[in-house]
Design a protein around this motif. Structure first.
Motif, short mmCIF file in Angstrom:
data_model
loop_
_atom_site.label_atom_id
_atom_site.label_comp_id
_atom_site.label_asym_id
_atom_site.label_seq_id
_atom_site.Cartn_x
_atom_site.Cartn_y
_atom_site.Cartn_z
N PRO A 12 -72.97 37.38 119.26
CA PRO A 12 -72.15 38.33 120.03
C PRO A 12 -71.02 37.65 120.78
CG PRO A 12 -74.15 37.84 121.21
CD PRO A 12 -74.28 37.15 119.88
N LYS A 13 -70.09 38.46 121.19
CA LYS A 13 -68.96 37.97 122.00
C LYS A 13 -69.43 37.58 123.39
CE LYS A 13 -65.60 40.39 119.31
NZ LYS A 13 -64.63 41.40 119.13
N ASP A 14 -70.41 38.29 123.93
CA ASP A 14 -70.95 38.01 125.26
C ASP A 14 -72.46 37.88 125.12
OD1 ASP A 14 -71.97 38.08 127.87
OD2 ASP A 14 -70.40 39.45 128.56
N CYS A 15 -72.91 36.63 124.97
CA CYS A 15 -74.33 36.37 124.69
C CYS A 15 -75.23 36.89 125.81
CB CYS A 15 -74.54 34.88 124.46
SG CYS A 15 -76.21 34.49 123.90
N ALA A 16 -74.90 36.60 127.05
CA ALA A 16 -75.75 37.00 128.18
C ALA A 16 -75.89 38.52 128.23
CB ALA A 16 -75.18 36.47 129.49
N ARG A 17 -74.81 39.24 128.02
CA ARG A 17 -74.85 40.71 128.05
C ARG A 17 -75.74 41.24 126.92
NH1 ARG A 17 -69.73 44.59 126.89
NH2 ARG A 17 -70.13 43.76 124.83
N THR A 18 -75.63 40.65 125.74
CA THR A 18 -76.42 41.10 124.60
C THR A 18 -77.89 40.76 124.77
OG1 THR A 18 -74.48 40.96 123.19
CG2 THR A 18 -76.62 41.01 122.08
N VAL A 19 -78.20 39.57 125.28
CA VAL A 19 -79.60 39.21 125.57
C VAL A 19 -80.18 40.20 126.57
CG1 VAL A 19 -81.09 37.50 126.69
CG2 VAL A 19 -79.46 36.77 124.94
N ALA A 20 -79.44 40.50 127.62
CA ALA A 20 -79.92 41.46 128.63
C ALA A 20 -80.18 42.82 128.00
CB ALA A 20 -78.91 41.58 129.77
N PHE A 21 -79.33 43.26 127.07
CA PHE A 21 -79.51 44.55 126.41
C PHE A 21 -80.82 44.56 125.63
CE2 PHE A 21 -79.05 47.27 122.65
CZ PHE A 21 -78.78 48.48 123.24
N TYR A 22 -81.05 43.56 124.77
CA TYR A 22 -82.25 43.54 123.95
C TYR A 22 -83.51 43.30 124.79
CZ TYR A 22 -79.61 43.92 119.66
OH TYR A 22 -78.82 44.39 118.65
N ARG A 23 -83.42 42.49 125.84
CA ARG A 23 -84.56 42.18 126.69
C ARG A 23 -84.85 43.31 127.68
NH1 ARG A 23 -82.72 37.85 130.00
NH2 ARG A 23 -81.91 39.58 131.23
N ASP A 24 -83.84 43.72 128.44
CA ASP A 24 -84.05 44.67 129.53
C ASP A 24 -83.90 46.13 129.12
OD1 ASP A 24 -84.30 42.35 131.06
OD2 ASP A 24 -82.19 42.39 131.65
N SER A 25 -82.85 46.45 128.38
CA SER A 25 -82.62 47.85 127.99
C SER A 25 -83.57 48.31 126.90
CB SER A 25 -81.17 48.05 127.55
OG SER A 25 -80.28 47.76 128.60
N LEU A 26 -83.76 47.46 125.85
CA LEU A 26 -84.68 47.84 124.78
C LEU A 26 -86.11 47.41 125.08
CD1 LEU A 26 -82.68 47.11 121.51
CD2 LEU A 26 -82.72 49.17 122.90
N GLY A 27 -86.28 46.41 125.94
CA GLY A 27 -87.62 45.96 126.31
C GLY A 27 -88.30 45.12 125.26
N LEU A 28 -87.54 44.42 124.41
CA LEU A 28 -88.16 43.58 123.39
C LEU A 28 -88.73 42.32 124.02
CD1 LEU A 28 -85.61 43.76 120.42
CD2 LEU A 28 -87.58 45.22 120.89
#
Length: 127
Positions: A12-28
């Motif tokens: 991704p263009k913004d790794c931290a934002r994408t990690v947060a999405f998959y970890r926190d928003s999706l809960g993976l």
């Protein structure tokens, strides 16, 4: 050719934002972390978010989608909504019998959440 393992790799263009999405928003759940990225469990596959090798500016978007089967699509939609995730397309039954809902990750990659009804052919053993 013998394939020993596989995973989906996103740069991704913004790794931290994408990690947060998959970890926190999706809960993976996190399978492992390393200095350049994070690998998540996603059913029978892994999703790796790599902070190295980011796509150059102007690179075309990911040409596909990530298909994620869930047990209860309505509950999944409710959980994601409560976490502030924008639902791109509400859950509904498709003409081919699957129940699907669409979400986009921070880079616009389409995530298709799918519930397979009990009477769907995907649930029958054809052997």
């Amino acid at each position: 050719m013998e394939i020993l393992a596989s995973r989906v790799l996103f740069r991704p263009k913004d790794c931290a934002r994408t990690v947060a999405f998959y970890r926190d928003s999706l809960g993976l759940a996190i399978a492992r972390e390393y200095s350049g990225g994070t690998v998540f469990y996603a059913g029978q596959t892994l999703i790796e978010i790599a902070g190295h090798g980011a796509p150059p500016d102007g690179a075309p978007p990911f040409p596909g989608a990530l298909w994620l089967q869930v047990r209860d699509l309505a509950a999944t939609q409710e959980q994601l909504t409560q976490r502030g995730v924008t639902i791109a397309r509400e859950a509904r039954q498709e003409p081919w019998g699957l129940h699907e809902m669409h979400v986009a990750d921070p880079d616009g990659i389409s995530l298709i959440f799918v519930q397979v009804p009990d009477d769907h052919p995907l649930r029958r053993d054809t052997r």
